[in-house]
Design a protein around this motif. Structure first.
Motif, PDB file in Angstrom:
ATOM      1  N   ILE A  12       0.849  -1.181   0.000  1.00  0.00           N
ATOM      2  CA  ILE A  12       0.000   0.000   0.000  1.00  0.00           C
ATOM      3  C   ILE A  12       0.891   1.239   0.000  1.00  0.00           C
ATOM      4  O   ILE A  12       1.734   1.411   0.881  1.00  0.00           O
ATOM      5  CB  ILE A  12      -0.925   0.018   1.237  1.00  0.00           C
ATOM      6  N   ARG A  13       0.715   2.082  -1.009  1.00  0.00           N
ATOM      7  CA  ARG A  13       1.469   3.327  -1.053  1.00  0.00           C
ATOM      8  C   ARG A  13       0.741   4.422  -0.291  1.00  0.00           C
ATOM      9  O   ARG A  13       1.360   5.228   0.402  1.00  0.00           O
ATOM     10  CB  ARG A  13       1.693   3.775  -2.491  1.00  0.00           C
ATOM     11  N   ALA A  14      -0.582   4.456  -0.419  1.00  0.00           N
ATOM     12  CA  ALA A  14      -1.353   5.495   0.272  1.00  0.00           C
ATOM     13  C   ALA A  14      -2.801   5.058   0.408  1.00  0.00           C
ATOM     14  O   ALA A  14      -3.322   4.302  -0.411  1.00  0.00           O
ATOM     15  CB  ALA A  14      -1.279   6.821  -0.482  1.00  0.00           C
ATOM     16  N   MET A  15      -3.445   5.521   1.480  1.00  0.00           N
ATOM     17  CA  MET A  15      -4.890   5.356   1.696  1.00  0.00           C
ATOM     18  C   MET A  15      -5.442   6.740   2.001  1.00  0.00           C
ATOM     19  O   MET A  15      -5.179   7.301   3.063  1.00  0.00           O
ATOM     20  CB  MET A  15      -5.170   4.388   2.842  1.00  0.00           C
ATOM     21  N   THR A  16      -6.196   7.290   1.050  1.00  0.00           N
ATOM     22  CA  THR A  16      -6.659   8.664   1.152  1.00  0.00           C
ATOM     23  C   THR A  16      -8.172   8.706   1.345  1.00  0.00           C
ATOM     24  O   THR A  16      -8.910   8.184   0.505  1.00  0.00           O
ATOM     25  CB  THR A  16      -6.297   9.457  -0.115  1.00  0.00           C
ATOM     26  N   PRO A  17      -8.652   9.300   2.447  1.00  0.00           N
ATOM     27  CA  PRO A  17     -10.109   9.413   2.647  1.00  0.00           C
ATOM     28  C   PRO A  17     -10.750  10.202   1.517  1.00  0.00           C
ATOM     29  O   PRO A  17     -10.222  11.227   1.073  1.00  0.00           O
ATOM     30  CB  PRO A  17     -10.209  10.171   3.978  1.00  0.00           C
ATOM     31  N   LYS A  18     -11.912   9.712   1.040  1.00  0.00           N
ATOM     32  CA  LYS A  18     -12.648  10.363  -0.037  1.00  0.00           C
ATOM     33  C   LYS A  18     -14.132  10.351   0.298  1.00  0.00           C
ATOM     34  O   LYS A  18     -14.856   9.420  -0.043  1.00  0.00           O
ATOM     35  CB  LYS A  18     -12.411   9.636  -1.370  1.00  0.00           C
ATOM     36  N   GLY A  19     -14.607  11.379   1.007  1.00  0.00           N
ATOM     37  CA  GLY A  19     -16.031  11.494   1.296  1.00  0.00           C
ATOM     38  C   GLY A  19     -16.612  10.315   2.041  1.00  0.00           C
ATOM     39  O   GLY A  19     -17.728   9.880   1.757  1.00  0.00           O
ATOM     40  N   GLY A  20     -15.863   9.772   2.981  1.00  0.00           N
ATOM     41  CA  GLY A  20     -16.342   8.622   3.746  1.00  0.00           C
ATOM     42  C   GLY A  20     -15.801   7.304   3.232  1.00  0.00           C
ATOM     43  O   GLY A  20     -15.772   6.311   3.967  1.00  0.00           O
ATOM     44  N   ARG A  23      -9.593   6.133  -1.118  1.00  0.00           N
ATOM     45  CA  ARG A  23      -8.870   5.910  -2.369  1.00  0.00           C
ATOM     46  C   ARG A  23      -7.578   5.173  -2.012  1.00  0.00           C
ATOM     47  O   ARG A  23      -6.756   5.662  -1.235  1.00  0.00           O
ATOM     48  CB  ARG A  23      -8.587   7.252  -3.044  1.00  0.00           C
ATOM     49  N   LEU A  24      -7.419   3.995  -2.605  1.00  0.00           N
ATOM     50  CA  LEU A  24      -6.280   3.128  -2.313  1.00  0.00           C
ATOM     51  C   LEU A  24      -5.280   3.209  -3.451  1.00  0.00           C
ATOM     52  O   LEU A  24      -5.648   3.079  -4.622  1.00  0.00           O
ATOM     53  CB  LEU A  24      -6.768   1.688  -2.144  1.00  0.00           C
ATOM     54  N   LEU A  25      -4.017   3.434  -3.141  1.00  0.00           N
ATOM     55  CA  LEU A  25      -2.953   3.431  -4.136  1.00  0.00           C
ATOM     56  C   LEU A  25      -2.037   2.258  -3.826  1.00  0.00           C
ATOM     57  O   LEU A  25      -1.491   2.157  -2.717  1.00  0.00           O
ATOM     58  CB  LEU A  25      -2.182   4.745  -4.082  1.00  0.00           C
ATOM     59  N   VAL A  26      -1.895   1.350  -4.794  1.00  0.00           N
ATOM     60  CA  VAL A  26      -1.177   0.094  -4.585  1.00  0.00           C
ATOM     61  C   VAL A  26       0.023   0.003  -5.507  1.00  0.00           C
ATOM     62  O   VAL A  26      -0.097   0.211  -6.726  1.00  0.00           O
ATOM     63  CB  VAL A  26      -2.104  -1.118  -4.835  1.00  0.00           C
ATOM     64  N   GLU A  27       1.185  -0.285  -4.954  1.00  0.00           N
ATOM     65  CA  GLU A  27       2.353  -0.632  -5.756  1.00  0.00           C
ATOM     66  C   GLU A  27       2.314  -2.138  -5.983  1.00  0.00           C
ATOM     67  O   GLU A  27       2.145  -2.908  -5.032  1.00  0.00           O
ATOM     68  CB  GLU A  27       3.645  -0.230  -5.050  1.00  0.00           C
ATOM     69  N   THR A  28       2.482  -2.569  -7.232  1.00  0.00           N
ATOM     70  CA  THR A  28       2.167  -3.948  -7.587  1.00  0.00           C
ATOM     71  C   THR A  28       3.368  -4.883  -7.699  1.00  0.00           C
ATOM     72  O   THR A  28       3.209  -6.050  -8.051  1.00  0.00           O
ATOM     73  CB  THR A  28       1.382  -3.980  -8.906  1.00  0.00           C
TER      74      THR A  28
END
Length: 220
Positions: A12-20, A23-28
């Motif tokens: 997991i690169r980042a987990m960003t809250p988006k209106g409840g 948004r997950l950003l994954v390095e593969t």
């Protein structure tokens, strides 16, 4: 659909809250994204997610509040390792078993012990899933297709060989860890089939012992 054969360990690169939601950003990692396009599905530790952006060395996906509440994804943070598998194609070799990527419940690692070069895990499933877990049956743990070696109530045992330990995130499992569980699809369909005409009745969905006895499935 997936096979439960993990193709890469990502992070997991980042987990960003988006209106409840999140948004997950994954390095593969070593996962080949050459044939992946927007809208495709990738299982992240057993959770089927839709690719909404390709980032070169990874992808982004939105995770709903429902998914966060029903899986162990709330335990993830930046840097957390995750199992990755792309959705199967008509030419994919089915090395594991049919996996939907829809998590049935969250289990907990109860114990870990060494057995020669393998590692044995005991995992406690939610009580409502116990009836679907069978000795020598299939179960998916964080997206990995595995064979159940023993069952005792809601707890089941797994013996994990060195190859699986090196190719999945299971090597890091310790007692207390929460894991995503998906039971065998065949067990789910068999339960529904045994209900027969009662499946169409409201507030029905679980087979009770009295139902089985009344229909001759249990013998005294």
């Amino acid at each position: 659909m997936f096979t439960g054969i993990i193709e890469s360990i990502g992070s997991i690169r980042a987990m960003t809250p988006k209106g409840g939601d999140v948004r997950l950003l994954v390095e593969t990692g070593k996962l080949d994204l050459g044939d992946v396009k927007l809208g495709d599905s990738i299982a992240v530790s057993g959770v089927c997610l839709t690719v909404i952006e390709l980032t070169g060395n990874g992808f982004a996906a939105d995770v709903s509040r429902e998914t966060l509440d029903c899986t162990a994804m709330n335990d993830l943070k930046a840097g957390s390792p995750v199992n990755l598998e792309k959705a199967l194609t008509p030419t994919t070799r089915l090395g594991g078993h049919l996996v939907s990527g829809h998590v049935d419940g969250v289990g907990e690692v109860v114990s870990r012990s060494e057995n020669a070069r393998a590692v044995e895990f005991r995992i406690r499933a939610p009580k409502e899933l116990a009836k679907y877990i069978a000795h020598k049956g299939s179960i998916t743990v964080d997206g990995t297709s595995l064979t159940v070696n023993a069952v005792n109530g809601a707890e089941f045992e797994l013996t994990i060989i060195p190859h699986t330990l090196s190719e999945t995130i299971m090597a890091s499992y310790q007692p207390g860890r929460r894991v995503n569980l998906e039971v065998d699809l065949l067990a789910r369909y068999l339960e529904r089939l045994l209900l027969g005409d009662k499946a169409a009745e409201p507030a029905t969905g679980n087979i009770t012992e009295s139902f089985l006895a009344a229909n001759g499935y249990l013998k005294s």
